[in-house]
Design a protein around this motif. Structure first.
Motif, PDB file in Angstrom:
ATOM      1  N   UNK A  60       0.865  -1.176   0.000  1.00 36.40           N
ATOM      2  CA  UNK A  60       0.000   0.000   0.000  1.00 36.40           C
ATOM      3  C   UNK A  60       0.903   1.227   0.000  1.00 36.40           C
ATOM      4  N   UNK A  61       0.788   2.032  -1.058  1.00 34.87           N
ATOM      5  CA  UNK A  61       1.706   3.147  -1.272  1.00 34.87           C
ATOM      6  C   UNK A  61       1.003   4.479  -1.083  1.00 34.87           C
ATOM      7  N   UNK A  67       7.430   5.762  -3.054  1.00 36.15           N
ATOM      8  CA  UNK A  67       8.474   4.897  -2.511  1.00 36.15           C
ATOM      9  C   UNK A  67       8.237   4.559  -1.041  1.00 36.15           C
ATOM     10  N   UNK A  68       7.289   5.255  -0.446  1.00 36.50           N
ATOM     11  CA  UNK A  68       6.994   5.046   0.979  1.00 36.50           C
ATOM     12  C   UNK A  68       5.864   4.030   1.119  1.00 36.50           C
ATOM     13  N   UNK A  69       6.132   2.905   1.750  1.00 35.55           N
ATOM     14  CA  UNK A  69       5.141   1.838   1.916  1.00 35.55           C
ATOM     15  C   UNK A  69       4.442   1.993   3.263  1.00 35.55           C
ATOM     16  N   UNK A  70       3.120   2.059   3.215  1.00 34.48           N
ATOM     17  CA  UNK A  70       2.319   2.162   4.430  1.00 34.48           C
ATOM     18  C   UNK A  70       2.078   0.795   5.067  1.00 34.48           C
ATOM     19  N   UNK A  71       2.247  -0.228   4.279  1.00 29.14           N
ATOM     20  CA  UNK A  71       2.022  -1.587   4.754  1.00 29.14           C
ATOM     21  C   UNK A  71       1.709  -2.495   3.589  1.00 29.14           C
ATOM     22  N   UNK A  72       1.218  -3.671   3.906  1.00 28.85           N
ATOM     23  CA  UNK A  72       0.860  -4.649   2.875  1.00 28.85           C
ATOM     24  C   UNK A  72      -0.509  -5.229   3.191  1.00 28.85           C
ATOM     25  N   UNK A 403       8.295  11.475 -10.531  1.00 28.71           N
ATOM     26  CA  UNK A 403       9.548  10.959  -9.993  1.00 28.71           C
ATOM     27  C   UNK A 403       9.437  10.599  -8.513  1.00 28.71           C
ATOM     28  N   UNK A 404       8.681  11.387  -7.756  1.00 31.15           N
ATOM     29  CA  UNK A 404       8.497  11.093  -6.332  1.00 31.15           C
ATOM     30  C   UNK A 404       7.057  10.714  -6.028  1.00 31.15           C
ATOM     31  N   UNK A 405       6.134  11.501  -6.543  1.00 32.83           N
ATOM     32  CA  UNK A 405       4.706  11.243  -6.399  1.00 32.83           C
ATOM     33  C   UNK A 405       4.024  11.519  -7.725  1.00 32.83           C
ATOM     34  N   UNK A 406       2.753  11.154  -7.829  1.00 28.98           N
ATOM     35  CA  UNK A 406       2.033  11.293  -9.101  1.00 28.98           C
ATOM     36  C   UNK A 406       1.367  12.671  -9.176  1.00 28.98           C
ATOM     37  N   UNK A 407       2.199  13.667  -9.459  1.00 30.64           N
ATOM     38  CA  UNK A 407       1.740  15.053  -9.438  1.00 30.64           C
ATOM     39  C   UNK A 407       1.462  15.570 -10.850  1.00 30.64           C
ATOM     40  N   UNK A 408       0.264  16.112 -11.028  1.00 26.01           N
ATOM     41  CA  UNK A 408      -0.145  16.743 -12.286  1.00 26.01           C
ATOM     42  C   UNK A 408      -0.610  18.151 -11.968  1.00 26.01           C
TER      43      UNK A 408
END
Length: 545
Positions: A60-61, A67-72, A403-408
């Protein structure tokens, strides 16, 4: 046993907290956000009264920091769907027979828990997992979900009180029974409140549920189940599974006890589900209830008399709050030529003032879109402007970076073709298309608004001319299930603006009203005659004397 005609607490819309600097709710939310972000969790499925883990772990991202995982979470398979159906059916008799006020108490308690100790936790989970800013999370995960729980209890009692007239010697009664079988709740990523409402509204009426959330909303969905269990929901009433859609559908839509689907998602998926149900209709014990809210290509139409500043604010808020990832978000705008220069200036000024970044910085108005698939789709629409043969141009925005987050970047497109692709197709992102029409062609523009899109979810008219407002309201009566006069086409409130649209936007069963709950009961009429007839002969059979 003791009983009574119970009156439930009168529902009132949950007040929206401000999260202003220095406020206690802001400090609590920031603290909870950091706490949740700092640890990884292992999320199970919920089947019957059990937490079910598998060896197939999916991450879960954070959309704003992928790149930061909150868990699975534990992904399941067809066997887990079967288990969930069996658990639901096993729970059905006891749940359906539970007194209605006991069911009501569970959901009222859940509402109070969410209004109090669970508020910051579910808001923070929505911010982290779905990249909503604090205000968008508050109006969704807290306020709207609380409203659904409380108002639905009131709607339930109103349904049960709907009774037929009786005649002398006869008592007529109406039972509102749960559906025979189980209901499938299929929920989207963009609203935690919808994810919570679709299964709970069904269960409230005595039904049992198999719930499959969008994978990108599992982080908050898991917390909804924990909240419901703390409120006292018995195991098996709502079963939460994480299974690939086609795998779940293959099991559910072939099951004899399938009794209905409560859906929010894409039009294509819903149409395919409807087709599958039709193909399998002979397999079911009963005709399934099909309730769905799907896509939108929502409009704002401005009359030449409109207030330019109010119109521009509606565009800025209605198009770009939560990155345009609302079914109700404004996506196409029709501006008269006499107002365009002024409106354009205001909109560009607004967009350039937006701050974009992660939701932990409360000054960011714009956050990330939900995932890479969505990011890539939106980027393609923006890139295609370059090959539009001068039919369209970007007047502000247009940048993107994953590159880091899905920013538009919030993107405003002006087109000279009212049928340009971005005026017609649902994008589901921070992109708004504006067509400037000749101020003398309002009537022709009304027809454009009505005929351009297959959808009919939300829409708005801006005008200071009451004749124009009345005319547009009538002319566009089929173009939007939620119609706004001098306001943005988003922000429907439970109990105030029941939500849903027709045409390709769904079945218009109006979440946030009694109309939706009526779909989850099957009425039975009971006639009791106190002194039954003992002779078949009617008076008309008598002989003339």
């Amino acid at each position: 046993m003791a009983t009574g005609f119970f009156k439930v607490p009168t529902p009132v819309n949950e007040p929206v907290k401000s999260y202003a600097p220095g406020s206690p709710e802001r400090e609590e939310l920031q603290r909870t956000y950091k706490e949740l972000k700092s640890k990884e969790i292992d999320v199970p499925m919920y089947i019957g009264g059990d937490k079910v883990y598998t060896d197939n772990k999916k991450p879960m991202l954070q959309p704003h920091d992928h790149q930061h995982i909150l868990g699975h979470f534990s992904e399941g398979d067809a066997s887990h769907v079967e288990q969930a159906i069996n658990a639901a059916l096993a729970a059905r008799e006891d749940w359906a027979n539970m007194a209605w006020e006991q069911r009501a108490s569970i959901f009222l308690k859940a509402a109070d828990l969410l209004a109090g100790p669970w508020r910051a936790r579910l808001n923070a989970a929505t911010m982290l997992g779905q990249s909503k800013n604090a205000y968008q999370a508050e109006i969704d995960a807290a306020c709207e979900f609380i409203d659904f729980l409380r108002f639905n209890v009131q709607f339930m009692t109103e349904i049960y009180s709907m009774q037929p007239e009786s005649s002398p010697g006869v008592w007529n009664r109406l039972e509102h029974r749960p559906l025979e079988g189980f209901v499938f709740a299929l929920t989207p990523f963009n609203f935690t409140a919808i994810a919570g409402n679709l299964p709970t509204s069904v269960a409230m009426m005595g039904n049992v549920v198999v719930w499959k959330p969008a994978y990108t909303q599992i982080y908050a969905a898991h917390m909804i189940m924990e909240l419901l269990h703390e409120a006292g929901l018995p195991g098996g009433v709502i079963n939460l599974v994480y299974v690939d859609g086609p795998i779940a559908g293959d099991v559910i839509f072939n099951h004899a006890d399938f009794a209905g689907i409560h859906f929010t998602g894409s039009t294509g998926v819903f149409q395919n589900i409807w087709k599958t149900i039709g193909t399998n209709i002979h397999k079911y014990k009963t005709y399934p209830r099909i309730v769905g809210e799907t896509g939108g290509k929502d409009f704002i139409l401005a009359h030449p008399s409109a207030n330019a500043k109010a119109l521009a604010t509606a565009i800025s808020r209605g198009s770009f709050e939560y990155q345009g990832q609302k079914c109700s978000a404004a996506s196409r705008v029709y501006v008269p030529s006499n107002l365009w220069d002024e409106v354009k200036g205001y909109v560009i000024e607004d967009v350039k003032s937006f701050k974009m970044g992660p939701p932990e910085d409360f000054s960011n108005f714009i956050n990330a879109v939900i995932d890479e698939k969505s990011f890539d789709k939106i980027a393609r629409y923006i890139d295609n402007i370059a090959s539009s043969n001068n039919e369209a141009e970007i007047i502000v925005g247009g940048g993107y970076d994953k590159s880091k987050g899905y920013f538009v970047e919030p993107t405003v497109i002006q087109t000279h073709n009212p049928l340009y692709v971005t005026m017609c197709e649902e994008i589901f992102g921070p992109v708004i298309s504006i067509y400037v029409y000749d101020e003398n062609n309002f009537e022709e523009t009304l027809e454009l608004v009505n005929s351009t899109s297959p959808y009919a979810l939300t829409g708005a008219i801006f005008s200071q001319d009451r004749y124009a407002i009345e005319h547009a309201t009538k002319k566009l009566s089929d173009a939007a299930g939620n119609f706004y006069i001098n306001d943005k086409p988003t922000g429907a409130v439970v109990g105030q603006q029941p939500f849903g649209g027709a045409r390709a936007s769904g079945t218009n069963d109006k979440a946030g009203s009694m109309l939706n709950l009526l779909r989850w009961v099957s009425a039975r009429s009971i006639k009791e005659t106190f002194v039954p007839a003992t002779d078949y002969r009617y008076p008309f059979l008598g002989e003339n004397k």
